[in-house]
Design a protein around this motif. Sequence first.
Motif, PDB file in Angstrom:
ATOM      1  N   MET A   1       0.890  -1.192  -0.042  1.00  0.00           N
ATOM      2  CA  MET A   1      -0.068  -0.080  -0.083  1.00  0.00           C
ATOM      3  C   MET A   1       1.104   1.198   0.123  1.00  0.00           C
ATOM      4  N   THR A   2       0.982   1.767  -0.983  1.00  0.00           N
ATOM      5  CA  THR A   2       2.076   3.104  -1.290  1.00  0.00           C
ATOM      6  C   THR A   2       1.312   4.531  -0.754  1.00  0.00           C
ATOM      7  N   VAL A   3      -0.034   4.368  -0.725  1.00  0.00           N
ATOM      8  CA  VAL A   3      -0.703   5.652  -0.438  1.00  0.00           C
ATOM      9  C   VAL A   3      -1.047   5.414   1.009  1.00  0.00           C
ATOM     10  N   LYS A   4      -0.192   6.186   2.053  1.00  0.00           N
ATOM     11  CA  LYS A   4      -0.436   6.166   3.262  1.00  0.00           C
ATOM     12  C   LYS A   4      -1.298   7.192   3.778  1.00  0.00           C
ATOM     13  N   ARG A   5      -1.984   8.467   3.183  1.00  0.00           N
ATOM     14  CA  ARG A   5      -2.882   9.202   3.820  1.00  0.00           C
ATOM     15  C   ARG A   5      -3.495   9.918   2.648  1.00  0.00           C
ATOM     16  N   LEU A   6      -4.762   9.982   2.692  1.00  0.00           N
ATOM     17  CA  LEU A   6      -5.516  10.993   1.675  1.00  0.00           C
ATOM     18  C   LEU A   6      -6.649  11.772   2.476  1.00  0.00           C
ATOM     19  N   SER A   7      -6.384  13.156   2.166  1.00  0.00           N
ATOM     20  CA  SER A   7      -7.337  13.968   2.787  1.00  0.00           C
ATOM     21  C   SER A   7      -7.671  15.235   1.808  1.00  0.00           C
ATOM     22  N   VAL A   8      -9.132  15.695   2.289  1.00  0.00           N
ATOM     23  CA  VAL A   8      -9.528  16.928   1.483  1.00  0.00           C
ATOM     24  C   VAL A   8      -9.780  17.892   2.733  1.00  0.00           C
ATOM     25  N   GLU A   9      -9.343  19.116   2.131  1.00  0.00           N
ATOM     26  CA  GLU A   9      -9.384  20.282   3.207  1.00  0.00           C
ATOM     27  C   GLU A   9     -10.153  21.485   2.212  1.00  0.00           C
ATOM     28  N   TYR A  10     -10.764  22.239   3.150  1.00  0.00           N
ATOM     29  CA  TYR A  10     -11.309  23.518   2.399  1.00  0.00           C
ATOM     30  C   TYR A  10     -10.916  24.812   3.381  1.00  0.00           C
ATOM     31  N   ASN A  11     -11.140  25.892   2.509  1.00  0.00           N
ATOM     32  CA  ASN A  11     -10.642  27.353   3.091  1.00  0.00           C
ATOM     33  C   ASN A  11     -12.103  27.788   3.744  1.00  0.00           C
ATOM     34  N   LYS A  12     -11.843  28.473   4.856  1.00  0.00           N
ATOM     35  CA  LYS A  12     -13.066  29.046   5.194  1.00  0.00           C
ATOM     36  C   LYS A  12     -13.459  30.390   4.671  1.00  0.00           C
ATOM     37  N   VAL A  13     -14.673  30.856   4.373  1.00  0.00           N
ATOM     38  CA  VAL A  13     -14.827  32.334   3.793  1.00  0.00           C
ATOM     39  C   VAL A  13     -15.459  33.336   4.822  1.00  0.00           C
ATOM     40  N   ASN A  14     -15.748  32.705   5.912  1.00  0.00           N
ATOM     41  CA  ASN A  14     -16.346  33.694   7.123  1.00  0.00           C
ATOM     42  C   ASN A  14     -16.186  33.186   8.388  1.00  0.00           C
ATOM     43  N   GLU A  15     -16.136  34.156   9.504  1.00  0.00           N
ATOM     44  CA  GLU A  15     -16.103  33.410  10.796  1.00  0.00           C
ATOM     45  C   GLU A  15     -16.907  32.404  11.290  1.00  0.00           C
ATOM     46  N   ARG A  16     -18.039  32.309  10.695  1.00  0.00           N
ATOM     47  CA  ARG A  16     -18.890  31.091  10.978  1.00  0.00           C
ATOM     48  C   ARG A  16     -18.611  29.977  10.267  1.00  0.00           C
ATOM     49  N   TRP A 132      -9.142  -2.827  -7.977  1.00  0.00           N
ATOM     50  CA  TRP A 132      -9.270  -3.624  -6.676  1.00  0.00           C
ATOM     51  C   TRP A 132      -8.691  -2.484  -5.554  1.00  0.00           C
ATOM     52  N   LEU A 133      -8.107  -1.538  -6.072  1.00  0.00           N
ATOM     53  CA  LEU A 133      -7.580  -0.597  -5.049  1.00  0.00           C
ATOM     54  C   LEU A 133      -8.172   0.772  -5.138  1.00  0.00           C
ATOM     55  N   VAL A 134      -8.914   1.296  -4.436  1.00  0.00           N
ATOM     56  CA  VAL A 134      -9.342   2.576  -4.367  1.00  0.00           C
ATOM     57  C   VAL A 134      -9.436   3.159  -3.203  1.00  0.00           C
ATOM     58  N   HIS A 135      -8.805   4.533  -3.104  1.00  0.00           N
ATOM     59  CA  HIS A 135      -8.825   5.216  -1.822  1.00  0.00           C
ATOM     60  C   HIS A 135      -9.851   6.387  -1.889  1.00  0.00           C
ATOM     61  N   LYS A 136     -10.579   6.682  -0.990  1.00  0.00           N
ATOM     62  CA  LYS A 136     -11.521   7.726  -0.811  1.00  0.00           C
ATOM     63  C   LYS A 136     -11.463   8.373   0.541  1.00  0.00           C
ATOM     64  N   THR A 137     -11.957   9.575   0.666  1.00  0.00           N
ATOM     65  CA  THR A 137     -12.002  10.625   1.579  1.00  0.00           C
ATOM     66  C   THR A 137     -13.163  11.284   1.460  1.00  0.00           C
ATOM     67  N   LYS A 138     -13.852  11.818   2.628  1.00  0.00           N
ATOM     68  CA  LYS A 138     -14.884  12.909   2.297  1.00  0.00           C
ATOM     69  C   LYS A 138     -14.927  13.670   3.710  1.00  0.00           C
ATOM     70  N   THR A 139     -15.443  15.112   3.400  1.00  0.00           N
ATOM     71  CA  THR A 139     -15.581  16.013   4.373  1.00  0.00           C
ATOM     72  C   THR A 139     -16.684  16.886   4.141  1.00  0.00           C
ATOM     73  N   GLU A 140     -17.623  16.956   4.969  1.00  0.00           N
ATOM     74  CA  GLU A 140     -18.800  17.939   4.811  1.00  0.00           C
ATOM     75  C   GLU A 140     -18.452  19.438   5.174  1.00  0.00           C
ATOM     76  N   PHE A 141     -19.000  20.180   4.399  1.00  0.00           N
ATOM     77  CA  PHE A 141     -19.012  21.672   4.829  1.00  0.00           C
ATOM     78  C   PHE A 141     -20.308  22.407   4.991  1.00  0.00           C
ATOM     79  N   PRO A 142     -20.606  23.132   6.151  1.00  0.00           N
ATOM     80  CA  PRO A 142     -21.814  23.432   6.422  1.00  0.00           C
ATOM     81  C   PRO A 142     -22.073  24.555   5.380  1.00  0.00           C
TER      82      PRO A 142
END
Length: 336
Positions: A1-16, A132-142
């Motif tokens: 398994m060569t993929v050690k970590r997969l993540s998705v991040e987003y930038n906030k547009v306001n204080e809330r 046979w080898l699929v990596h996925k990640t998910k994050t919800e944004f409000p």
Amino acid sequence: MTVKRLSVEYNKVNERGTFSPGDIISGRVVVVTSKETKVQVFLVRAKGKAEVTWHEQEAQAPVVHNKKIYFCFEHIILQDRNKGDGSEIIGPGRNVYPFSFKIPNKDMPSSYEGKWGKITYTLRAQLTQSIWLVHKTKTEFPFLTKSEFPFASKSEIIIIGLKEQQCVTRISFCGPGKITMKVISEKMGVKQGEATGVSVEVLNNSPCAVTPRFYLREKQTFAAQSKRAVYTNDILLGTGDFVPAETSRTITKVLSVPPQTTPTFFNCCMMKLEHSLKVTLHVPLARDPEIKLPLVVLLGSPKPHQQKAKRWRCVSLSRHPIERIWSSKCTLYLLK
């Protein structure tokens, strides 16, 4: 398994930390590999959807399900097209791939999760090395609707005077006597975390002592396949002083709507959320009389959203034709 970590991040547009129609959501997909990795396809997807699911019977045999997609955008980061130019290769170590999507500028409901349905807005990244080898990640944004009145539309609800006083009277019988209860609320529209005054006039001509209790009633309605399911939940806000037998008393309470209460909304075709103020008189060994007044919970100033990520790896029925609720200065019509 060569993929050690997969993540998705987003930038906030306001204080809330929320996004609304017309906003641009940008961020990055981070991949950490142990060595050079060849991929078939590597993409990131932004999606907004509403989905409801419930079982018709407790045996969980027939399932009622419906889904609505508000938007779905996809950006391909890397793809193997047999060019042999190395464009489908991810180098060893930490790799960062930026992305950007524009959210459609149209009316869409806010993020919500109910008993049998939810409205979610997500960012998903998928890295496919082989079938046979699929990596996925998910994050919800409000997501927060731009609609000033998500609880109102010309075809569903007419509200006159959110700041007007309401008043309802009910007479109940307890054994040989009767109990008259009159409830007056300060206003119909209350923001998250805001307090409102409620007055209860009790004329107790019964042989029992009674105690008023105040609840915030939440009513969730879900629709799918021409069917409807309703879930209600009562939140105790407070208890008043007891009223002895053969006496009368006026109890005044200042009730605060919990700041985490989801605002009232009607702008989703598959689900809606309504609120009411429920006042009961606790009568020993008898059915408690109750009065319900319409209440609209408005958006307040909630705490900033805490981003949370989810990662994984692949290898009673209610039909109300017309409900009419009277108040002292205004009338509310709910057309289902």
